[in-house]
Design a protein around this motif. Structure first.
Motif, short mmCIF file in Angstrom:
data_model
loop_
_atom_site.label_atom_id
_atom_site.label_comp_id
_atom_site.label_asym_id
_atom_site.label_seq_id
_atom_site.Cartn_x
_atom_site.Cartn_y
_atom_site.Cartn_z
N ARG A 4 -60.82 -17.22 30.91
CA ARG A 4 -60.38 -18.40 30.36
C ARG A 4 -61.12 -19.61 30.07
NH1 ARG A 4 -54.15 -19.22 32.58
NH2 ARG A 4 -53.60 -16.88 32.85
N LEU A 5 -62.08 -19.88 30.79
CA LEU A 5 -62.89 -21.02 30.59
C LEU A 5 -63.83 -20.50 29.31
CD1 LEU A 5 -64.16 -22.30 34.03
CD2 LEU A 5 -62.62 -23.43 32.38
N ARG A 6 -64.27 -19.42 29.23
CA ARG A 6 -65.06 -18.72 28.14
C ARG A 6 -64.48 -18.99 26.78
NH1 ARG A 6 -65.85 -12.84 28.27
NH2 ARG A 6 -63.79 -12.98 27.59
N ASP A 7 -63.20 -18.69 26.77
CA ASP A 7 -62.33 -18.72 25.61
C ASP A 7 -62.42 -20.55 25.25
OD1 ASP A 7 -61.86 -16.26 25.52
OD2 ASP A 7 -59.80 -16.28 25.75
N VAL A 8 -62.03 -21.28 26.08
CA VAL A 8 -62.09 -22.72 25.70
C VAL A 8 -63.46 -23.18 25.36
CG1 VAL A 8 -61.91 -24.70 26.83
CG2 VAL A 8 -60.27 -23.26 27.54
N ALA A 9 -64.59 -22.68 26.18
CA ALA A 9 -65.66 -22.95 25.48
C ALA A 9 -66.17 -22.52 24.05
CB ALA A 9 -66.95 -22.61 26.40
N LEU A 10 -65.72 -21.30 23.68
CA LEU A 10 -65.88 -20.79 22.27
C LEU A 10 -65.09 -21.64 21.46
CD1 LEU A 10 -65.64 -16.99 23.25
CD2 LEU A 10 -67.98 -18.27 22.51
N ILE A 11 -63.86 -21.77 21.65
CA ILE A 11 -63.18 -22.69 20.73
C ILE A 11 -63.81 -24.05 20.61
CG2 ILE A 11 -60.83 -23.51 20.01
CD1 ILE A 11 -59.62 -20.88 21.31
N HIS A 12 -63.94 -24.74 21.46
CA HIS A 12 -64.73 -25.90 21.55
C HIS A 12 -66.07 -25.98 20.62
CE1 HIS A 12 -66.28 -30.04 23.11
NE2 HIS A 12 -67.48 -29.41 22.86
N GLU A 13 -66.69 -25.07 20.88
CA GLU A 13 -67.91 -25.00 19.92
C GLU A 13 -67.60 -24.71 18.55
OE1 GLU A 13 -70.64 -25.88 21.15
OE2 GLU A 13 -69.74 -26.10 23.33
N LEU A 14 -66.41 -23.62 18.27
CA LEU A 14 -66.05 -23.62 17.00
C LEU A 14 -65.81 -24.84 16.41
CD1 LEU A 14 -65.15 -21.37 14.71
CD2 LEU A 14 -63.26 -21.35 15.92
N GLY A 15 -65.05 -25.71 17.12
CA GLY A 15 -64.68 -27.13 16.65
C GLY A 15 -65.80 -27.96 16.05
N HIS A 16 -66.93 -27.73 16.79
CA HIS A 16 -68.04 -28.47 16.18
C HIS A 16 -68.56 -27.62 14.84
CE1 HIS A 16 -69.30 -31.13 19.38
NE2 HIS A 16 -69.15 -29.93 20.33
N LEU A 17 -68.57 -26.38 14.75
CA LEU A 17 -68.95 -25.93 13.50
C LEU A 17 -67.73 -26.07 12.40
CD1 LEU A 17 -69.66 -22.10 14.77
CD2 LEU A 17 -71.26 -23.78 13.94
N VAL A 18 -66.49 -26.01 12.72
CA VAL A 18 -65.36 -26.36 11.70
C VAL A 18 -65.93 -27.93 11.17
CG1 VAL A 18 -63.16 -27.00 11.49
CG2 VAL A 18 -64.00 -25.03 12.61
N SER A 19 -66.12 -28.92 12.08
CA SER A 19 -66.23 -30.14 11.63
C SER A 19 -67.63 -30.48 11.03
CB SER A 19 -65.97 -31.40 12.96
OG SER A 19 -66.82 -30.72 13.95
#
Length: 259
Positions: free
Chosen positions: A108-123
């Motif tokens: 679960r934490l891995r998924d959250v971390a991956l989506i957080h980093e994706l948020g950086h890439l998106v922005s």
């Protein structure tokens, strides 16, 4: 109990409280790269370090979770150890090539971390930022300039920062994220979001993906609602939620506009 003992206990308790606060606010994220991989399509090839089973599992989860259209710029994958759960870092000045770094975490934490980093890439994507390839980019920037470049007018990055971050709060200061969050907790989705505009966007993106469309009126709700104004992000959210279906605490609504 004499005064010296009371004083000693007080000091220990105070130091413990400070330590907890610092850890909660994540003021300094330190990581050591334990293995590096080159990305080749949907696979990774070891460049250096010692491979561990969780490295491949984390990368495979990234490929499974994130559509190719949102991850094509990641050309290197690093396994890390330390206080940071994940990082992204541009390899090229034009922001077209990036490194993704992830620590060993539970699912679960891995998924959250991956989506957080994706948020950086998106922005920090091509439609969001003019890369800081030379000093003139900063000199001519009329929106918000970060170390990566200048926010394109009307982009998510531009609208998010200009709407929700006062100019005096955008530059690094002695005020910690914890202090900023305590002063106005309803303005942030988490304590870490109060670190700086970039982390605020990435954290808010996580809540945008995991939570239902906000109906509240707090500033944090307004931040999440801003993401809903970008159809491509709503589409990306739907894709991500399909992969997260086993972890979501709330089920999506009956229509796309409510999800």
């Amino acid at each position: 109990m004499n005064r010296s003992i009371l004083l000693a206990i007080s000091v220990v308790v105070s130091l413990a409280m400070v330590a907890v606060a610092l850890l909660w606010a994540k003021p300094l994220l330190v990581s050591d790269v334990t293995a590096s991989y080159e990305v080749q399509g949907d696979s990774i090839v070891l460049l250096e370090g010692e491979p561990e089973p969780w490295h491949a599992a984390a990368w495979e989860r990234w490929v499974e979770l994130v559509p190719e259209s949102a991850r094509w710029r990641v050309a290197r994958f690093d396994a890390i150890a330390g206080s940071s759960e994940g990082q992204v870092e541009p390899i090229s000045d034009n922001l077209q090539v990036w490194t993704l770094r992830i620590a060993e975490l539970d699912d679960r934490l891995r998924d959250v971390a991956l989506i957080h980093e994706l948020g950086h890439l998106v922005s920090l994507g091509p439609s969001e930022v003019v890369p800081a390839t030379d000093p003139s980019v900063e000199d001519e920037c009329v929106t918000y300039f970060s170390v990566e470049g200048c926010a394109i007018p009307g982009s998510l990055f531009d609208r998010f920062v200009t709407t929700f971050w006062a100019e005096e709060d955008r530059a690094p200061s002695e005020q910690s994220a914890l202090q900023r969050y305590r002063l106005n907790s309803e303005a942030y989705v988490s304590g870490y979001a109060a670190t700086n505009p970039g982390e605020d966007i990435a954290e808010t993106f996580v809540f945008f993906v995991y939570r239902l469309r906000p109906t509240g009126t707090t500033i944090a709700d307004e931040k999440i609602a801003l993401f809903w104004e970008f159809p491509e992000l709503v589409e990306l959210r739907l894709w991500l939620r399909r992969g997260l279906s086993g972890y979501l605490t709330g089920s999506p609504g009956s229509s796309p506009s409510q999800r």
